[in-house]
Design a protein around this motif. Structure first.
Motif, PDB file in Angstrom:
ATOM      1  N   HIS A   1      90.924  42.872  21.994  1.00  0.00           N
ATOM      2  CA  HIS A   1      91.321  42.442  23.334  1.00  0.00           C
ATOM      3  C   HIS A   1      92.828  42.187  23.324  1.00  0.00           C
ATOM      4  O   HIS A   1      93.383  41.782  22.290  1.00  0.00           O
ATOM      5  N   PRO A   2      93.489  42.333  24.457  1.00  0.00           N
ATOM      6  CA  PRO A   2      94.946  42.117  24.493  1.00  0.00           C
ATOM      7  C   PRO A   2      95.389  40.711  24.108  1.00  0.00           C
ATOM      8  O   PRO A   2      96.507  40.523  23.637  1.00  0.00           O
ATOM      9  N   ASP A   3      94.516  39.712  24.277  1.00  0.00           N
ATOM     10  CA  ASP A   3      94.904  38.335  23.955  1.00  0.00           C
ATOM     11  C   ASP A   3      94.407  37.874  22.585  1.00  0.00           C
ATOM     12  O   ASP A   3      94.408  36.680  22.283  1.00  0.00           O
ATOM     13  N   ASP A   4      94.007  38.812  21.721  1.00  0.00           N
ATOM     14  CA  ASP A   4      93.565  38.468  20.370  1.00  0.00           C
ATOM     15  C   ASP A   4      94.744  38.007  19.514  1.00  0.00           C
ATOM     16  O   ASP A   4      95.875  38.472  19.684  1.00  0.00           O
ATOM     17  N   THR A   5      94.445  37.114  18.575  1.00  0.00           N
ATOM     18  CA  THR A   5      95.382  36.728  17.532  1.00  0.00           C
ATOM     19  C   THR A   5      94.796  37.197  16.217  1.00  0.00           C
ATOM     20  O   THR A   5      93.664  36.842  15.871  1.00  0.00           O
ATOM     21  N   LEU A   6      95.555  38.005  15.477  1.00  0.00           N
ATOM     22  CA  LEU A   6      95.125  38.497  14.174  1.00  0.00           C
ATOM     23  C   LEU A   6      95.559  37.491  13.118  1.00  0.00           C
ATOM     24  O   LEU A   6      96.757  37.253  12.943  1.00  0.00           O
ATOM     25  N   LEU A   7      94.595  36.881  12.445  1.00  0.00           N
ATOM     26  CA  LEU A   7      94.877  35.837  11.460  1.00  0.00           C
ATOM     27  C   LEU A   7      94.796  36.419  10.054  1.00  0.00           C
ATOM     28  O   LEU A   7      93.783  37.004   9.670  1.00  0.00           O
ATOM     29  N   LEU A   8      95.879  36.234   9.282  1.00  0.00           N
ATOM     30  CA  LEU A   8      95.949  36.670   7.898  1.00  0.00           C
ATOM     31  C   LEU A   8      95.975  35.449   7.002  1.00  0.00           C
ATOM     32  O   LEU A   8      96.747  34.519   7.250  1.00  0.00           O
ATOM     33  N   GLY A   9      95.158  35.449   5.954  1.00  0.00           N
ATOM     34  CA  GLY A   9      95.083  34.305   5.054  1.00  0.00           C
ATOM     35  C   GLY A   9      96.179  34.287   4.009  1.00  0.00           C
ATOM     36  O   GLY A   9      97.000  35.209   3.911  1.00  0.00           O
ATOM     37  N   ARG A  10      96.170  33.238   3.221  1.00  0.00           N
ATOM     38  CA  ARG A  10      97.133  33.077   2.120  1.00  0.00           C
ATOM     39  C   ARG A  10      96.965  34.217   1.123  1.00  0.00           C
ATOM     40  O   ARG A  10      95.854  34.631   0.809  1.00  0.00           O
ATOM     41  N   GLU A  11      98.075  34.674   0.601  1.00  0.00           N
ATOM     42  CA  GLU A  11      98.038  35.740  -0.392  1.00  0.00           C
ATOM     43  C   GLU A  11      97.262  35.312  -1.634  1.00  0.00           C
ATOM     44  O   GLU A  11      96.546  36.113  -2.222  1.00  0.00           O
ATOM     45  N   SER A  12      97.366  34.054  -2.008  1.00  0.00           N
ATOM     46  CA  SER A  12      96.745  33.565  -3.241  1.00  0.00           C
ATOM     47  C   SER A  12      95.289  33.156  -3.077  1.00  0.00           C
ATOM     48  O   SER A  12      94.535  33.170  -4.044  1.00  0.00           O
ATOM     49  N   ALA A  13      94.883  32.778  -1.878  1.00  0.00           N
ATOM     50  CA  ALA A  13      93.554  32.183  -1.731  1.00  0.00           C
ATOM     51  C   ALA A  13      92.822  32.568  -0.452  1.00  0.00           C
ATOM     52  O   ALA A  13      91.727  32.073  -0.210  1.00  0.00           O
ATOM     53  N   GLY A  14      93.394  33.397   0.393  1.00  0.00           N
ATOM     54  CA  GLY A  14      92.725  33.747   1.645  1.00  0.00           C
ATOM     55  C   GLY A  14      92.676  32.562   2.590  1.00  0.00           C
ATOM     56  O   GLY A  14      93.638  31.808   2.723  1.00  0.00           O
ATOM     57  N   THR A  15      91.539  32.399   3.235  1.00  0.00           N
ATOM     58  CA  THR A  15      91.347  31.270   4.149  1.00  0.00           C
ATOM     59  C   THR A  15      90.163  30.441   3.672  1.00  0.00           C
ATOM     60  O   THR A  15      89.174  30.987   3.182  1.00  0.00           O
ATOM     61  N   PRO A  16      90.239  29.125   3.819  1.00  0.00           N
ATOM     62  CA  PRO A  16      89.098  28.290   3.428  1.00  0.00           C
ATOM     63  C   PRO A  16      87.910  28.551   4.352  1.00  0.00           C
ATOM     64  O   PRO A  16      88.075  29.030   5.486  1.00  0.00           O
ATOM     65  N   PRO A  17      86.698  28.241   3.892  1.00  0.00           N
ATOM     66  CA  PRO A  17      85.492  28.512   4.694  1.00  0.00           C
ATOM     67  C   PRO A  17      85.531  27.922   6.093  1.00  0.00           C
ATOM     68  O   PRO A  17      85.077  28.561   7.050  1.00  0.00           O
ATOM     69  N   GLU A  18      86.094  26.729   6.251  1.00  0.00           N
ATOM     70  CA  GLU A  18      86.109  26.109   7.583  1.00  0.00           C
ATOM     71  C   GLU A  18      87.032  26.860   8.542  1.00  0.00           C
ATOM     72  O   GLU A  18      86.774  26.914   9.748  1.00  0.00           O
ATOM     73  N   VAL A  19      88.089  27.443   8.035  1.00  0.00           N
ATOM     74  CA  VAL A  19      88.982  28.254   8.876  1.00  0.00           C
ATOM     75  C   VAL A  19      88.290  29.559   9.243  1.00  0.00           C
ATOM     76  O   VAL A  19      88.271  29.958  10.407  1.00  0.00           O
ATOM     77  N   ALA A  20      87.703  30.217   8.263  1.00  0.00           N
ATOM     78  CA  ALA A  20      86.980  31.470   8.535  1.00  0.00           C
ATOM     79  C   ALA A  20      85.863  31.239   9.554  1.00  0.00           C
ATOM     80  O   ALA A  20      85.668  32.049  10.464  1.00  0.00           O
ATOM     81  N   ALA A  21      85.152  30.129   9.423  1.00  0.00           N
ATOM     82  CA  ALA A  21      84.050  29.831  10.348  1.00  0.00           C
ATOM     83  C   ALA A  21      84.540  29.572  11.767  1.00  0.00           C
ATOM     84  O   ALA A  21      83.800  29.799  12.737  1.00  0.00           O
TER      85      ALA A  21
END
Length: 153
Positions: free
Chosen positions: A90-110
């Motif tokens: 969608h045009p208003d999407d935000t693409l989220l990229l995690g930390r290079e070393s650890a990605g994203t924690p489960p609560e962020v991914a959820a």
């Protein structure tokens, strides 16, 4: 369309993505804390002279970032979610990229509305975060016809 970097570790990647945002007229969000100081010379070297063209927003933490967002947060993962070419952006999407070393924690991914990945050769762990972001962003802009300065013809 926006790019968001969750607690980036590598200043050169952050600089490259800020430069990408500047060139493609896509705002960039940085969710702190970062693994470097934002005036790091390595960041400035990869950013070059595009800093003034970039629309960068800093957020003190995940909660502040999440509260500021409208539209969906689409997590770009290494191996979860649907292939990015099969996803309807969608045009208003935000693409989220995690930390290079650890990605994203489960609560962020959820907390994300969706997750996409780039299919890779079996045994390959991950692409560079800036490369992955550029690939997914290109597809998202193509789908949403959001190229702001596309050549005529």
């Amino acid at each position: 369309m926006r790019i968001a970097l969750f607690q980036p570790d590598i200043p050169q990647n952050a600089g490259t993505l800020i430069r990408t945002g500047a060139c493609l007229d896509v705002p960039v969000d940085i969710v702190e804390p970062c693994g470097f100081i934002l005036d790091d010379t390595r960041l400035r070297r990869s950013l070059m002279d595009y800093g003034e063209l970039a629309a960068v927003s800093r957020h003190v933490n995940w909660s502040a970032f999440a509260a500021s967002r409208r539209g969906r947060i689409v997590l770009v993962e290494t191996d979860h979610g649907v292939p990015y070419t099969d996803f309807a952006f969608h045009p208003d999407d935000t693409l989220l990229l995690g930390r290079e070393s650890a990605g994203t924690p489960p609560e962020v991914a959820a907390a994300c509305h969706a997750a996409v990945h780039i299919p890779m050769h079996p045994g390959a762990r991950s692409l560079n975060v800036a490369i992955a972001a550029a690939m997914v962003l290109g597809e998202a802009l193509r789908q949403t016809r959001a190229w702001t300065h596309a050549p005529a013809g």
